[in-house]
Write an enzyme that holds these catalytic residues in place. Structure first.
Site, PDB file in Angstrom:
ATOM      1  N   LYS A 177      -5.343  78.820  47.603  1.00  0.00           N
ATOM      2  CA  LYS A 177      -4.007  78.461  48.099  1.00  0.00           C
ATOM      3  C   LYS A 177      -3.713  76.992  47.805  1.00  0.00           C
ATOM      4  O   LYS A 177      -4.302  76.105  48.423  1.00  0.00           O
ATOM      5  CB  LYS A 177      -3.904  78.677  49.606  1.00  0.00           C
ATOM      6  CG  LYS A 177      -2.464  78.591  50.059  1.00  0.00           C
ATOM      7  CD  LYS A 177      -2.325  78.374  51.547  1.00  0.00           C
ATOM      8  CE  LYS A 177      -1.916  76.980  51.890  1.00  0.00           C
ATOM      9  NZ  LYS A 177      -0.796  76.422  51.152  1.00  0.00           N
ATOM     10  N   GLU A 252     -13.175  67.893  52.819  1.00  0.00           N
ATOM     11  CA  GLU A 252     -13.007  66.496  52.398  1.00  0.00           C
ATOM     12  C   GLU A 252     -11.618  66.051  52.837  1.00  0.00           C
ATOM     13  O   GLU A 252     -10.622  66.711  52.518  1.00  0.00           O
ATOM     14  CB  GLU A 252     -13.194  66.341  50.886  1.00  0.00           C
ATOM     15  CG  GLU A 252     -14.636  66.529  50.438  1.00  0.00           C
ATOM     16  CD  GLU A 252     -15.653  65.621  51.143  1.00  0.00           C
ATOM     17  OE1 GLU A 252     -15.302  64.481  51.516  1.00  0.00           O
ATOM     18  OE2 GLU A 252     -16.807  66.064  51.348  1.00  0.00           O
ATOM     19  N   CYS A 286      -6.807  59.969  48.019  1.00  0.00           N
ATOM     20  CA  CYS A 286      -7.661  59.854  49.211  1.00  0.00           C
ATOM     21  C   CYS A 286      -8.547  58.616  49.115  1.00  0.00           C
ATOM     22  O   CYS A 286      -8.945  58.052  50.120  1.00  0.00           O
ATOM     23  CB  CYS A 286      -8.509  61.103  49.375  1.00  0.00           C
ATOM     24  SG  CYS A 286      -9.450  61.505  47.910  1.00  0.00           S
ATOM     25  N   GLU A 383      -4.612  56.216  58.208  1.00  0.00           N
ATOM     26  CA  GLU A 383      -4.265  56.554  56.826  1.00  0.00           C
ATOM     27  C   GLU A 383      -2.751  56.650  56.690  1.00  0.00           C
ATOM     28  O   GLU A 383      -2.101  57.376  57.441  1.00  0.00           O
ATOM     29  CB  GLU A 383      -4.889  57.892  56.417  1.00  0.00           C
ATOM     30  CG  GLU A 383      -4.639  58.214  54.952  1.00  0.00           C
ATOM     31  CD  GLU A 383      -5.215  59.559  54.519  1.00  0.00           C
ATOM     32  OE1 GLU A 383      -4.939  60.567  55.181  1.00  0.00           O
ATOM     33  OE2 GLU A 383      -5.939  59.581  53.500  1.00  0.00           O
TER      34      GLU A 383
HETATM   35  P1  NAD Z   1      -2.678  68.944  54.486  1.00  0.00           P
HETATM   36  O1  NAD Z   1      -3.878  68.929  55.357  1.00  0.00           O
HETATM   37  O2  NAD Z   1      -1.345  68.889  55.123  1.00  0.00           O
HETATM   38  O3  NAD Z   1      -2.683  70.288  53.607  1.00  0.00           O
HETATM   39  C1  NAD Z   1      -3.773  70.650  52.800  1.00  0.00           C
HETATM   40  C2  NAD Z   1      -3.769  72.156  52.595  1.00  0.00           C
HETATM   41  O4  NAD Z   1      -4.033  72.796  53.836  1.00  0.00           O
HETATM   42  C3  NAD Z   1      -2.428  72.702  52.103  1.00  0.00           C
HETATM   43  O5  NAD Z   1      -2.670  73.703  51.144  1.00  0.00           O
HETATM   44  C4  NAD Z   1      -1.837  73.290  53.367  1.00  0.00           C
HETATM   45  O6  NAD Z   1      -0.934  74.333  53.127  1.00  0.00           O
HETATM   46  C5  NAD Z   1      -3.073  73.809  54.073  1.00  0.00           C
HETATM   47  N1  NAD Z   1      -2.922  73.997  55.526  1.00  0.00           N
HETATM   48  C6  NAD Z   1      -2.034  73.382  56.358  1.00  0.00           C
HETATM   49  N2  NAD Z   1      -2.216  73.823  57.625  1.00  0.00           N
HETATM   50  C7  NAD Z   1      -3.248  74.703  57.595  1.00  0.00           C
HETATM   51  C8  NAD Z   1      -3.922  75.479  58.584  1.00  0.00           C
HETATM   52  N3  NAD Z   1      -3.555  75.419  59.872  1.00  0.00           N
HETATM   53  N4  NAD Z   1      -4.960  76.256  58.217  1.00  0.00           N
HETATM   54  C9  NAD Z   1      -5.347  76.300  56.931  1.00  0.00           C
HETATM   55  N5  NAD Z   1      -4.741  75.603  55.930  1.00  0.00           N
HETATM   56  C10 NAD Z   1      -3.704  74.816  56.265  1.00  0.00           C
HETATM   57  O7  NAD Z   1      -2.878  67.780  53.429  1.00  0.00           O
HETATM   58  P2  NAD Z   1      -1.882  67.279  52.291  1.00  0.00           P
HETATM   59  O8  NAD Z   1      -0.730  66.581  52.932  1.00  0.00           O
HETATM   60  O9  NAD Z   1      -1.610  68.384  51.322  1.00  0.00           O
HETATM   61  O10 NAD Z   1      -2.805  66.204  51.511  1.00  0.00           O
HETATM   62  C11 NAD Z   1      -2.938  64.872  51.887  1.00  0.00           C
HETATM   63  C12 NAD Z   1      -4.246  64.654  52.611  1.00  0.00           C
HETATM   64  O11 NAD Z   1      -5.322  65.094  51.814  1.00  0.00           O
HETATM   65  C13 NAD Z   1      -4.540  63.189  52.898  1.00  0.00           C
HETATM   66  O12 NAD Z   1      -5.035  63.051  54.211  1.00  0.00           O
HETATM   67  C14 NAD Z   1      -5.637  62.840  51.893  1.00  0.00           C
HETATM   68  O13 NAD Z   1      -6.493  61.784  52.275  1.00  0.00           O
HETATM   69  C15 NAD Z   1      -6.365  64.126  51.801  1.00  0.00           C
HETATM   70  N6  NAD Z   1      -7.140  64.188  50.563  1.00  0.00           N
HETATM   71  C16 NAD Z   1      -8.506  64.068  50.640  1.00  0.00           C
HETATM   72  C17 NAD Z   1      -9.270  64.094  49.471  1.00  0.00           C
HETATM   73  C18 NAD Z   1     -10.766  63.992  49.529  1.00  0.00           C
HETATM   74  O14 NAD Z   1     -11.421  64.451  48.603  1.00  0.00           O
HETATM   75  N7  NAD Z   1     -11.342  63.426  50.574  1.00  0.00           N
HETATM   76  C19 NAD Z   1      -8.637  64.249  48.231  1.00  0.00           C
HETATM   77  C20 NAD Z   1      -7.246  64.354  48.203  1.00  0.00           C
HETATM   78  C21 NAD Z   1      -6.510  64.328  49.366  1.00  0.00           C
END
Ligand code: NAD
Length: 483
Positions: A177, A252, A286, A383
């Site tokens: 997804k 992550e 990130c 963040e």
């Molecule tokens: P997000 O957590 O909002 O969404 C990530 C994914 O989770 C999406 O596909 C979303 O649809 C899904 N999701 C949302 N609610 C959910 C639930 N209740 N259950 C299961 N899945 C659910 O994150 P985002 O806004 O897409 O990305 C930004 C974040 O990602 C930032 O915090 C960034 O630091 C982090 N990030 C971390 C890394 C790493 O490797 N550490 C890399 C890239 C981004």
């Protein structure tokens, strides 16, 4: 840009579904007139079907010789190579990063598939010495099973690639997804795998609401492993649910990464590394530099040079030549960036570049620098995920290390210095999963383990390189005696 809006579909068990149900828009963050595509909002039922399809396909794929699985990954890598320009353009249109950044990301995905295709010839178990005469004792790496892969929008092909490629090479099947804000490039990756010969059901692709689709992907008992990258709030919720089913989980999450600049550093180099790490990818990485900890002796000179460089950055539509920084991903993220910029001012930090942006089409935020930030301020702790850098002063290396570690996150940290002793002292004492010496805090090698410490990660399994085998396989121990 005006284009005809196309409706895309989901993939479940080799069948394309979802075009006749509820849809959502994927819009260009740089140009509100440009709808990149319409995507299905998958239901819980669709998600259950995808997990069931992945389970049905599991034994066939797990029993396909690993080098044959690798050949499919290699072919997919070649398809990505051939489509590099087309895919990079889509990536820029849906995510907003510049075309050069998008090309770099698609190239990375291609290389990841190439790397893991070779793993099909290499990975294996271990033969062990036995204390029983004539006994054969060995271990076997078996696929973990059905893997749920849930990814964020900021690297919408590289992150899926670094999860999907190892999942597949080690014989697992996948329900994938992508994030709602950038689903198409992930679909193009899935299409490349199908064209390369991946059998039906081995990968299933679903778009829709996180809590609905992702929620089912996490709690469905047919899932054996969950690999998630995204925000800390969502990751923490997933962890809680996965534990109930005792499902293996890899998370992550966020970062608040520091770049330490010592007084011996070359200022031009220091500014260049700060700009690359902090404003590259619009600060939406990130591992982005969101804090700079600079030795007081050079702080004024450094901040003046950084502010000048920030003001010079060309912000605009990533498809246009000369643009160096694209927009925020969406209106909500732009508002978060603006909220933190206002907060920094009210907390008493000194704004030296950027600031609140004027309203215009596209979710633009200027490259912003705050000076005289105190470590306890919210702009130094939380963040933001935008192009906002907080400069904190430190009197010496010990104080710089203490400030580097004084946050809940532990993803990446860097140091700029020519003093090897001090650089290695920093590398040893920084509480982060990735240390960069004289490099930007962003940028990772695909063959090296990656993952954060502290609240940046579930601290379970590393990703990428050969570390991925630990998450995507289970180890069986076999004793062969004489009866
Ligand atoms: P997000 O957590 O909002 O969404 C990530 C994914 O989770 C999406 O596909 C979303 O649809 C899904 N999701 C949302 N609610 C959910 C639930 N209740 N259950 C299961 N899945 C659910 O994150 P985002 O806004 O897409 O990305 C930004 C974040 O990602 C930032 O915090 C960034 O630091 C982090 N990030 C971390 C890394 C790493 O490797 N550490 C890399 C890239 C981004």
């Amino acid at each position: 840009m005006k284009t005809e809006t196309k409706t895309y579909q989901n993939l479940v068990g080799g069948e394309w579904i979802g075009a006749d149900g509820e849809l959502f828009e994927n819009r260009n963050p740089a140009d509100s007139r440009d709808v990149v595509g319409l995507f299905p909002k998958a239901s819980v039922e669709d998600t259950r079907s995808a997990v069931a399809a992945a389970r049905s396909a599991l034994s066939g794929w797990a029993n396909t010789p690993a080098p044959a699985r690798g050949a499919i990954l290699d072919k997919a890598s070649q398809i990505l190579s051939a489509r590099l320009d087309e895919m990079a353009t889509i990536l820029t249109r849906e995510e907003g990063k510049t075309l050069a950044e998008a090309k770099g990301e698609v190239t990375r995905a291609r290389d990841i598939f190439r790397y893991y295709s070779g793993e099909g010839w290499r990975y294996g178990g271990q033969a062990l010495p036995s204390n029983q005469s004539g006994e054969l004792l060995y271990t076997r790496r078996e696929p973990l099973g059905v893997i749920s892969i849930i990814t964020p929008w900021n690297f919408p092909i590289a992150i899926p690639a670094w999860k999907i490629a190892p999942a597949l090479i080690y014989g697992n099947t996948v329900v994938f997804k992508p994030a709602e804000d950038a689903p198409q490039i992930g679909l193009m990756l899935v299409e490349a795998l199908l064209e390369a010969g991946l059998p039906p059901g081995v990968i299933n692709y679903l778009t829709g609401d996180g809590p609905v689709v992702g929620g089912e992907m996490v709690s469905n008992p047919g899932v054996n492993g969950i690999s998630f990258t995204g925000s800390h709030a969502v990751g923490a919720e997933i962890y809680g649910r996965a534990i109930k089913n005792m499902t293996r989980v890899q998370l992550e999450m966020g970062g608040k990464n520091a770049l330490v600049i010592l007084k011996d550093a070359d200022l031009d180099v220091a500014v260049d590394l700060t700009v690359k790490g902090g404003f590259g990818l619009t600060g939406q990485a990130c591992t982005a530099t969101s804090r700079v900890i600079v030795e007081t002796a050079i702080a004024d000179e450094y901040v003046a040079a950084l502010a000048k460089a920030a003001r010079k950055l060309v912000v605009g539509n990533g498809l246009e030549a000369g643009v160096q920084m694209g927009p925020a991903i969406n209106q909500a993220q732009r508002e978060i960036d603006q909220k933190y910029i206002a907060l920094g001012q009210s907390e008493g930090a000194r704004l030296v570049a950027g600031g609140l942006a004027e309203e215009r089409d596209g979710y633009y935020v200027p490259a912003t620098v705050f000076d005289h930030v105190e470590p306890g301020m919210r702009i130094a702790q939380e963040e933001i995920f935008g192009p906002v850098i907080s400069v904190i002063r430190a009197n010496n290396l010990d104080e710089a290390i203490e400030k580097t570690n004084a946050i809940p996150f532990g993803l990446s940290a860097g140091i700029v210095t020519n003093d090897l002793q001090r650089a290695f002292a920093f590398a040893n004492r920084a509480e982060v999963g990735v240390v960069k010496i004289n490099e930007p805090t962003t940028g990772l090698a695909l063959n090296a383990p990656f993952g954060g410490f502290k609240q940046s990660s579930a601290n379970t399994f590393k990703e990428m390189g050969q570390a991925a085998v630990d998450f995507y396989t289970r180890t069986k121990t076999i004793y062969v005696g004489h009866g």
